[in-house]
Design a protein around this motif. Structure first.
Motif, PDB file in Angstrom:
ATOM      1  N   GLY A 167       0.527  -0.886  -0.361  1.00 29.97           N
ATOM      2  CA  GLY A 167      -0.279  -0.335   0.155  1.00 29.97           C
ATOM      3  C   GLY A 167       0.588   1.515  -0.626  1.00 29.97           C
ATOM      4  N   THR A 195       0.380   4.284   1.992  1.00 27.77           N
ATOM      5  CA  THR A 195      -1.005   5.737   1.813  1.00 27.77           C
ATOM      6  C   THR A 195      -1.857   5.160   2.837  1.00 27.77           C
ATOM      7  N   VAL A 211       2.822  -2.509 -14.649  1.00 29.16           N
ATOM      8  CA  VAL A 211       2.414  -1.028 -13.573  1.00 29.16           C
ATOM      9  C   VAL A 211       4.319  -0.745 -13.212  1.00 29.16           C
ATOM     10  N   TRP A 268       0.437   3.243 -13.728  1.00 28.86           N
ATOM     11  CA  TRP A 268      -0.676   2.398 -13.607  1.00 28.86           C
ATOM     12  C   TRP A 268      -1.400   1.623 -13.953  1.00 28.86           C
ATOM     13  N   VAL A 319      -6.554  -0.156 -13.258  1.00 30.79           N
ATOM     14  CA  VAL A 319      -6.467  -0.599 -12.048  1.00 30.79           C
ATOM     15  C   VAL A 319      -8.394  -1.402 -11.602  1.00 30.79           C
ATOM     16  N   PRO A 320      -8.662  -2.779 -11.807  1.00 28.42           N
ATOM     17  CA  PRO A 320      -9.555  -2.552 -11.412  1.00 28.42           C
ATOM     18  C   PRO A 320     -10.159  -3.273  -9.939  1.00 28.42           C
ATOM     19  N   GLY A 321     -11.071  -2.138  -9.217  1.00 25.39           N
ATOM     20  CA  GLY A 321     -11.796  -1.929  -7.821  1.00 25.39           C
ATOM     21  C   GLY A 321     -11.095  -0.564  -7.402  1.00 25.39           C
ATOM     22  N   MET A 329     -10.911   1.075  -3.534  1.00 25.90           N
ATOM     23  CA  MET A 329      -9.374   1.474  -3.379  1.00 25.90           C
ATOM     24  C   MET A 329      -9.752   3.187  -2.808  1.00 25.90           C
ATOM     25  N   PHE A 342       0.422   6.183  -4.525  1.00 28.31           N
ATOM     26  CA  PHE A 342      -0.376   5.351  -5.029  1.00 28.31           C
ATOM     27  C   PHE A 342      -1.101   5.168  -6.119  1.00 28.31           C
ATOM     28  N   ALA A 343      -2.005   4.044  -6.600  1.00 28.67           N
ATOM     29  CA  ALA A 343      -3.337   3.667  -7.871  1.00 28.67           C
ATOM     30  C   ALA A 343      -4.047   4.951  -7.567  1.00 28.67           C
ATOM     31  N   ILE A 346      -4.347   7.733  -5.704  1.00 32.50           N
ATOM     32  CA  ILE A 346      -5.012   7.554  -4.308  1.00 32.50           C
ATOM     33  C   ILE A 346      -3.070   8.373  -3.098  1.00 32.50           C
ATOM     34  N   VAL A 400     -18.074  -5.850  -9.109  1.00 32.06           N
ATOM     35  CA  VAL A 400     -17.037  -5.173  -8.945  1.00 32.06           C
ATOM     36  C   VAL A 400     -15.860  -6.538  -9.233  1.00 32.06           C
ATOM     37  N   GLU A 401     -14.229  -6.952 -10.622  1.00 38.68           N
ATOM     38  CA  GLU A 401     -14.017  -7.922 -10.730  1.00 38.68           C
ATOM     39  C   GLU A 401     -12.498  -7.569  -9.906  1.00 38.68           C
ATOM     40  N   LEU A 402     -12.104  -8.393  -8.540  1.00 43.35           N
ATOM     41  CA  LEU A 402     -10.363  -8.217  -8.607  1.00 43.35           C
ATOM     42  C   LEU A 402      -9.798  -9.688  -8.494  1.00 43.35           C
ATOM     43  N   TYR A 417      -4.301  -1.997  -4.642  1.00 41.92           N
ATOM     44  CA  TYR A 417      -3.963  -2.550  -2.858  1.00 41.92           C
ATOM     45  C   TYR A 417      -4.997  -3.578  -2.675  1.00 41.92           C
ATOM     46  N   LEU A 456      -7.404  -5.678  -1.854  1.00 43.92           N
ATOM     47  CA  LEU A 456      -8.193  -6.278  -1.712  1.00 43.92           C
ATOM     48  C   LEU A 456      -8.785  -7.726  -1.534  1.00 43.92           C
TER      49      LEU A 456
END
Lengths: 410, 511
Positions: free
Chosen positions: A182, A185, A363, A379, A382-384, A388, A406-407, A410, B203-205, B215, B217
């Motif tokens: 992380g 962050t 990345v 980056w 970035v999914p999600g 985040m 960060f991504a 962030i 959401v796809e992780l 992160y 997740l």
């Protein structure tokens, strides 16, 4: 704007050139003597609205992206202690502890943290914050899989713990995993507990030269069909010339013989030159990323790791970027390194080219200053990211911890 | 979720929404039923009281609450639509897998939606090249191994309830099992998740590649007990079946000697794939139930499993056999054939159910201690048992210090249940005192939410809550689970008994 931070147990000084984080010079540097003074200095920074970045030994200060704002660099190097409970195969360690000290202490008891550092001279906190794992991730998992507890100071100075010192534990959220990788962050790591493994009695390294992508793929797939249980399967795919597969086997001296034979047998039909070579120790610099130049990380489904590596080489060759791919072929975690001074436009073309093919996101881990200045998106997608951002907003609503490093900014 | 369903006393109302709570679907929820039927189809929505009652508890049957409505979606889009509807109307929802959990983590909300994933049980893909499987959440844990086994692979996390527990529940609880010692927990084997967040977003992780960027997740979602969302598609790693597996049964005349053997094995640098231990009472129960033919007169038995390349396993077997003998084992048997191995495991795996034969009722506890504290903690448990007259049978994952004391009592005897609860709670206190955990695999759920302040300070709990709110600001995802709520735990952090005083006085509503 320099503000006088008078915190008990904490040395505060003006920043110097060596405190630069990705080209950004902080106003001040705080060196707390222990976790309590770290908490106090973070609380003081919170009251004053200061932006903060944490540093261990500083070996990854040029990783990630430059902070948008940096008032205070918090140096955790004094948080150096090791509490090793050999009978439990568990160690708890201060974030500022040099990784080398930890490894030496564990080795003395015949144990190890089954994690190969990717940088020399780093601290445990730095390894966690950057979260990049070396070759042995195949056997024991990535660093995040070995962390069982963590104590963190939040942006507001509050000390929060998650996990504990037992391997099996599902009480509460596993926030240690979030902080691993992380980049500080979401909080400043003060200590962490890890599960350990016994050091195997013996090790063998089987290396095979592989002249083509097809041969490398066949070799890898033949290896997967065996039951030799390697600790690491590393692909080395240089910018030009033949590639190599390095297979690490660990176990008892007696048991290794048959496993080495089976490994050699699987690789031999595809290896060129004199066939697979067996060594009894790892080469110098095993698993380390080059200390200079721009470095990217690519992940791929394991079966496509050779294809991904070869695709990076193809894209790189087309623009003469000199990209060298290495990494854990059996897990699909690869690094791409560019020679120091590679022009930014070539790196941009490689980054965009690699990303244009589906299935292996890239990345930028560390970019040379001229590459950062060129405005390449470090980056990619970035999914999600929405989640985040929500997590960041919740834990650091003032966006004061390494903002922008960060991504997704962030 | 995790492990074997217990035989627990029934009818003890100790739970939000226990017997006597409202059983008619509340009006606000009833208004949503037509919309839910549009989403899940008429057969995917249960509103009849008798049908809803089937779901009033999970494996921990002394927590009961009739769900307001039960929905059984079959697709991710249906899950998302149901949750979006809940979010729009501020209606709480509780996800439920196979309902085998032992912490009341899937205890329904009487004014909410119970979202059951049992109709989402397709194995979508077995991808041998990438050594992974893609499954829906309702797939039973063991079914992944069944599908992978013909190809020489298996799915490593193996809760004792693996024949019935769902992978979605395993993800929610980060469930373990005997083989965690060597192979890690669910979180170490999940590569990708498709989740529906508490706002209804899909959401796809991650995916088939390791270490998704950003992160972690996935790492934080696994074990979050349904409070951060519902996993609707799960990509798990498959593990190559070992060349050889040997199971060893070693019998000792004292619990202490068995414990010493465990320490000696670990200290010797051997990493077995499982080390399980049973005490005399557990052995007695197992013998009565399944006649597993464990050595007569054993005060403790160890079940040690070794796996890996054949030559390494042979070397380890010799070593472990010698270490057990040194520690005072009076009989050690090794089995390498599947049938013989199954026989040794039979006693261990049937132990929970078997205890039902020697005791009318029991509580299964799930605490963890550092391995080196096992001897002392087991001694203290024996003392607690002697003082209270409550028998405790011990069956546990000795390799990682995960205790499963079975606290036995007669529910027909007045006060016995309360005394058993006290002993069960005191065992958890022992775990905390020795630096352990209040749960190793079953989760916190409702059952242990009030114990969380014993393990974590206020700042840590508040941080957990901040994290939770990032996913679920409205607090509709499995509310009142995992974290203590002042309303439920305010006066007495600890075992709850009876009806909340505010509820009794009519000042508060409990659901």
């Amino acid at each position: 704007m320099t503000q006088n931070l008078d915190v008990e147990g904490c040395t505060v000084r003006e920043a110097a050139a060596e405190d630069t984080v990705c080209g950004v010079v902080p106003q001040q540097v705080a060196v707390p003597s222990d976790a309590d003074s770290l908490s106090r200095v973070m609380a003081a920074a919170h009251r004053r609205g200061l932006s903060v970045t944490a540093r261990g030994a500083g070996t990854a200060l040029d990783w990630g992206w430059p902070p948008r704002s940096l008032d205070l660099l918090v140096d955790t190097s004094a948080l150096s202690w090791i509490d090793h409970n050999a009978g439990d195969l568990v160690v708890e360690v201060g974030a500022g502890t040099p990784m080398a000290d930890l490894n030496a202490a564990l080795a003395a008891a015949g144990q190890r943290l089954s994690y190969d550092p990717v940088r020399l001279g780093g601290t445990v906190g730095g390894a966690l914050a950057t979260g990049v794992s070396g070759p042995r991730r195949l056997l024991s998992g990535a660093l995040r899989d070995l962390v069982i507890g963590m104590t963190v100071v939040r942006a507001d100075g509050v000390v929060a713990r998650s996990g504990g010192r037992v391997v099996k534990n599902v009480a509460g959220y596993d926030l240690a995993k979030l902080h691993t990788g992380g980049y500080g962050t979401l909080g400043v790591i003060t200590s962490a507990a890890f599960r350990l493994h016994p050091v195997p009695e013996a090790l063998r390294l089987v290396s095979a030269r592989l002249d083509s992508r097809i041969r490398a793929e066949r070799a890898l797939s033949a290896l997967c069909e065996t039951t030799v249980v390697p600790s690491a399967v590393e692909l080395d795919w240089p910018a030009s010339g033949p590639g190599r597969l390095d297979v690490v086997l660990e176990g008892t001296p007696g048991g290794l013989e048959a496993r080495v034979a089976a490994t050699v047998g699987a690789l031999a039909p595809w290896a060129s030159g004199e066939g697979p070579v067996v060594a009894e120790e790892l080469p110098e610099g095993w698993g380390l990323l080059p200390a200079e130049g721009t470095v990217a990380l690519v992940t791929a489904p394991p079966a496509q790791s050779v294809t991904a590596a070869d695709w990076v080489r193809e894209v790189s060759e087309a623009v003469d970027a000199g990209a060298h791919v290495r990494g854990s072929a059996a897990t699909g975690a690869l690094s791409v390194t560019f020679p120091p001074g590679t022009p930014a436009d070539r790196i941009r073309l490689v980054v965009e080219g690699v990303r244009s093919a589906e299935g292996h996101p890239l990345v930028l881990l560390r970019a040379e200053p001229h590459v950062r200045a060129a405005g390449i998106d470090p980056w990619g997608e970035v999914p999600g990211l929405g989640l985040m951002r929500a997590v960041k907003e919740s834990l650091d609503p003032g966006h004061r911890l390494s903002p922008g490093r960060f991504a997704g900014g962030i | 979720m995790a492990t074997t369903a217990p035989h627990t006393p029934e009818g003890r109302a100790r739970t939000p929404g226990g017997p006597g709570a409202r059983e008619r679907t509340p009006a606000a929820l009833a208004a949503l039923v037509p919309r839910l039927r549009e989403i899940c189809g008429a057969d995917g929505v249960l509103t009849d009281l008798s049908q809803r009652r089937v779901y009033e508890s999970d494996g921990l049957t002394y927590h009961r609450s009739t769900p307001g409505v039960v929905v059984m979606p079959t697709t991710t889009d249906q899950v998302a639509s149901v949750i979006r509807l809940c979010a729009e109307h501020g209606v709480p929802y509780v996800p439920r897998g196979a309902g085998t959990g032992l912490s009341a983590g899937a205890l329904p909300h009487s004014e909410g939606v119970l979202l059951v994933t049992s109709r989402m049980r397709r194995i979508l893909e077995i991808d041998l090249d990438n050594e992974c499987a893609v499954v829906e959440p309702g797939v039973a844990n063991l079914d992944i191994t069944r599908a992978a086994a013909p190809h020489g692979y298996y799915y490593a996390p193996d809760p004792s309830s693996q024949q019935v527990c769902s992978v979605g529940g395993n993800v929610a609880e980060n469930s373990g099992g005997a083989h965690c010692l060597k192979y890690g927990f669910t979180v170490n084997h999940v590569r990708g998740l498709e989740i529906v967040t508490p706002s209804g977003e899909i959401v796809e992780l991650g995916g088939k590649a390791p270490g998704a960027h950003g992160y972690d997740l996935i790492g934080a979602f696994v074990g979050s007990e349904g409070t951060l969302g519902v996993a609707t598609r799960i990509t798990v790693s498959l593990t190559r079946a070992p060349e050889k597996t040997v199971t060893l049964l070693s019998a000792f005349t004292s619990l202490d000697a068995g414990g010493q053997a465990v320490s000696a094995i670990i200290a010797a640098g051997v990493l077995p794939s499982a080390i399980e231990m049973m005490d005399a009472l557990a052995i007695e129960a197992a013998e009565r139930a399944v006649a597993c033919d464990y050595p007569a007169g054993a005060a403790a038995v160890l079940v040690v499993e070794l796996d890996g390349p054949a030559v390494e396993v042979d070397a380890q077997l010799e070593r472990v056999t010698a270490l057990c003998a040194d520690a005072g084992s009076f009989e050690t048997r090794a089995a390498s054939g599947a049938e013989e191995r199954a026989l040794i495991w039979k006693g261990r795996k049937s132990a929970f159910a078997a205890v039902g034969r020697i005791s009318p009722a029991y509580i299964v506890q799930d605490g963890v201690v550092p391995r080196t504290a096992l001897g002392e903690v087991l001694g203290r448990i024996a003392a607690l048992s002697a003082e209270s007259g409550i028998r405790v049978a011990n069956v546990f994952h000795a390799g990682d210090g995960n205790l499963h004391p079975l606290v036995l009592f007669d529910d027909a005897e007045p006060g016995a249940g309360e005394r058993a609860e006290e002993v069960s709670g005191a065992i958890l206190d022992l775990c905390i005192e020795h630096g352990g955990s209040i749960t190793g695999e079953h989760g916190v759920g409702v059952d242990k939410a009030c114990k969380m302040p014993r393990m974590y300070d206020d700042a840590s709990l508040e941080t957990f809550d901040l994290f939770r709110r990032a996913f679920d600001p409205a607090g509709i995802a499995n509310p009142e689970k995992l974290l203590p709520t002042p309303r439920l735990c305010g006066e007495r952090p600890g075992v709850r008994t009876g009806v909340h005083p505010l509820v009794q006085s009519g000042e508060a509503e409990q659901f």
